[in-house]
Write a protein that holds these residues in place. Sequence first.
Motif, PDB file in Angstrom:
ATOM      1  N   GLY A 173      25.254  -4.869 -14.044  1.00 37.67           N
ATOM      2  CA  GLY A 173      26.258  -3.902 -14.021  1.00 37.67           C
ATOM      3  C   GLY A 173      27.679  -4.593 -13.844  1.00 37.67           C
ATOM      4  O   GLY A 173      27.729  -5.390 -13.064  1.00 37.67           O
ATOM      5  N   SER A 174      28.646  -4.077 -14.553  1.00 41.27           N
ATOM      6  CA  SER A 174      29.964  -4.669 -14.418  1.00 41.27           C
ATOM      7  C   SER A 174      30.922  -3.406 -14.907  1.00 41.27           C
ATOM      8  O   SER A 174      30.725  -2.641 -15.492  1.00 41.27           O
ATOM      9  CB  SER A 174      30.217  -5.729 -15.346  1.00 41.27           C
ATOM     10  N   ALA A 175      31.929  -3.556 -14.135  1.00 39.88           N
ATOM     11  CA  ALA A 175      33.129  -2.683 -14.480  1.00 39.88           C
ATOM     12  C   ALA A 175      33.831  -2.982 -15.637  1.00 39.88           C
ATOM     13  O   ALA A 175      34.657  -2.373 -16.307  1.00 39.88           O
ATOM     14  CB  ALA A 175      34.142  -2.304 -13.186  1.00 39.88           C
ATOM     15  N   VAL A 176      33.740  -4.060 -16.100  1.00 42.06           N
ATOM     16  CA  VAL A 176      34.517  -4.567 -17.285  1.00 42.06           C
ATOM     17  C   VAL A 176      33.605  -4.435 -18.496  1.00 42.06           C
ATOM     18  O   VAL A 176      32.384  -4.682 -18.753  1.00 42.06           O
ATOM     19  CB  VAL A 176      34.502  -6.152 -17.249  1.00 42.06           C
ATOM     20  N   PRO A 177      34.144  -3.481 -19.653  1.00 40.57           N
ATOM     21  CA  PRO A 177      33.430  -3.041 -20.857  1.00 40.57           C
ATOM     22  C   PRO A 177      33.034  -4.564 -21.444  1.00 40.57           C
ATOM     23  O   PRO A 177      33.809  -5.541 -21.618  1.00 40.57           O
ATOM     24  CB  PRO A 177      34.427  -2.436 -21.692  1.00 40.57           C
ATOM     25  N   ARG A 178      31.876  -4.497 -22.154  1.00 42.47           N
ATOM     26  CA  ARG A 178      31.380  -5.699 -23.123  1.00 42.47           C
ATOM     27  C   ARG A 178      32.511  -5.544 -24.307  1.00 42.47           C
ATOM     28  O   ARG A 178      32.589  -4.390 -24.936  1.00 42.47           O
ATOM     29  CB  ARG A 178      29.919  -5.319 -23.120  1.00 42.47           C
ATOM     30  N   GLU A 179      32.330  -6.697 -24.890  1.00 36.86           N
ATOM     31  CA  GLU A 179      32.930  -6.803 -26.297  1.00 36.86           C
ATOM     32  C   GLU A 179      31.861  -7.197 -27.359  1.00 36.86           C
ATOM     33  O   GLU A 179      31.004  -7.748 -27.173  1.00 36.86           O
ATOM     34  CB  GLU A 179      34.204  -7.721 -26.452  1.00 36.86           C
ATOM     35  N   THR A 180      32.361  -6.615 -28.409  1.00 39.58           N
ATOM     36  CA  THR A 180      31.085  -6.867 -29.626  1.00 39.58           C
ATOM     37  C   THR A 180      31.706  -8.219 -30.500  1.00 39.58           C
ATOM     38  O   THR A 180      32.685  -8.681 -29.748  1.00 39.58           O
ATOM     39  CB  THR A 180      31.323  -5.874 -30.762  1.00 39.58           C
TER      40      THR A 180
END
Length: 379
Positions: free
Chosen positions: A9-16
């Motif tokens: 869980g993280s508040a930072v969106p993942r990057e492709t």
Amino acid sequence: MTDPALPRGSAVPRETPLAARHRALGASFTDFGGWSMPVRYTSDLAEHHAVRTAAGLFDISHMAEFTVVGADAGAFLDHALAGRLSTLPVGKAKYSLLLAESGGIVDDLIVYRLGDEEFFVVANAGNRGPVSAALFERAEGFEVTVTDDTDAFALIAVQGPVARSVLGATHGLGEEERPLEELPYYAATRARFDGAPVLIARTGYTGEDGYELYVGNDRADDLWEALTAAGAPLGLVPAGLAARDTLRLEAGMPLYGHELSLDIVPAQAGLGRVVAVDKDDFVGKAALESVVATEAPVLVGLVSEGRRAGRAGYAVLGPDGEVVGEVTSGALSPTLGHPIALAFVAPALSAVGTELALDVRGTRIPATVSPLPFYRRTK
């Protein structure tokens, strides 16, 4: 079974794997399903029209992928999903639903059969956790291995009338087990890109012909560049989520969290045909057989005149101004030039031609129940 490798869980969106490429192209980003995704590069309208007239290039690497392998792979998927997958021919794909015990929709999926005992399941990004949990739990007792391969793949889509020409001109892409000109809709073939394995699927989410290419993360940027070089002379442009949303809405395709949810059973969303009710058993079957939903809202298409579109959450009004439903998705259609919407309304008001209205910020806008899809490609 293989333990699912879910992100912490993280508040930072993942990057492709293509994030740097999108930034270089000047994309605007949005948080979608826990991922930072390009919403547009230049203009929503320009990107939408490019897909309808030529082709659009989409990064959809946020989608979740699962590999199912084993002697019981087909039987397991028959049990786990609402559709009948055991009879799916090798090389073909099928749209299906993952249901909860309650009969509600956990997610809508596409399943590819890659071999006699091998399937590839593609789920929505925001539902990776629930889908993973359900698949691993339901695999108990079956001779099958389920692997969460989401982090291993990038997914690039080429959608539009010239999509096949783009792929045919892409340097390094080839060695298809089945020639693209012989690949029917909802089918897939293994291929190579500069020696690396690629799965090319003739599927999409735009209402146009097109392809979705699954490739290892380390080759995604090179493949994007090669597709761009091949497609630019043909009118191919990069396209973001904003265009993808208006395209799928015109095509009458549901979006999870809007038209589909745990509170909706398939028949309400017009997806009763997806459920193989003649199967001996599957998760959710007992609930669907016991549900009496004659008064449950059903999904319809609505069209109206002018320029003011109903948006998700707007009320649908009946003949006397009473609230009879709610819009789930809506937009001013770039292709058709008038507002369109998907909405859940009372069954008695769902017949094509029924005159209703939308409450658009306090203004009553006449709307008519329309057949779906709103747009259908001509060839």
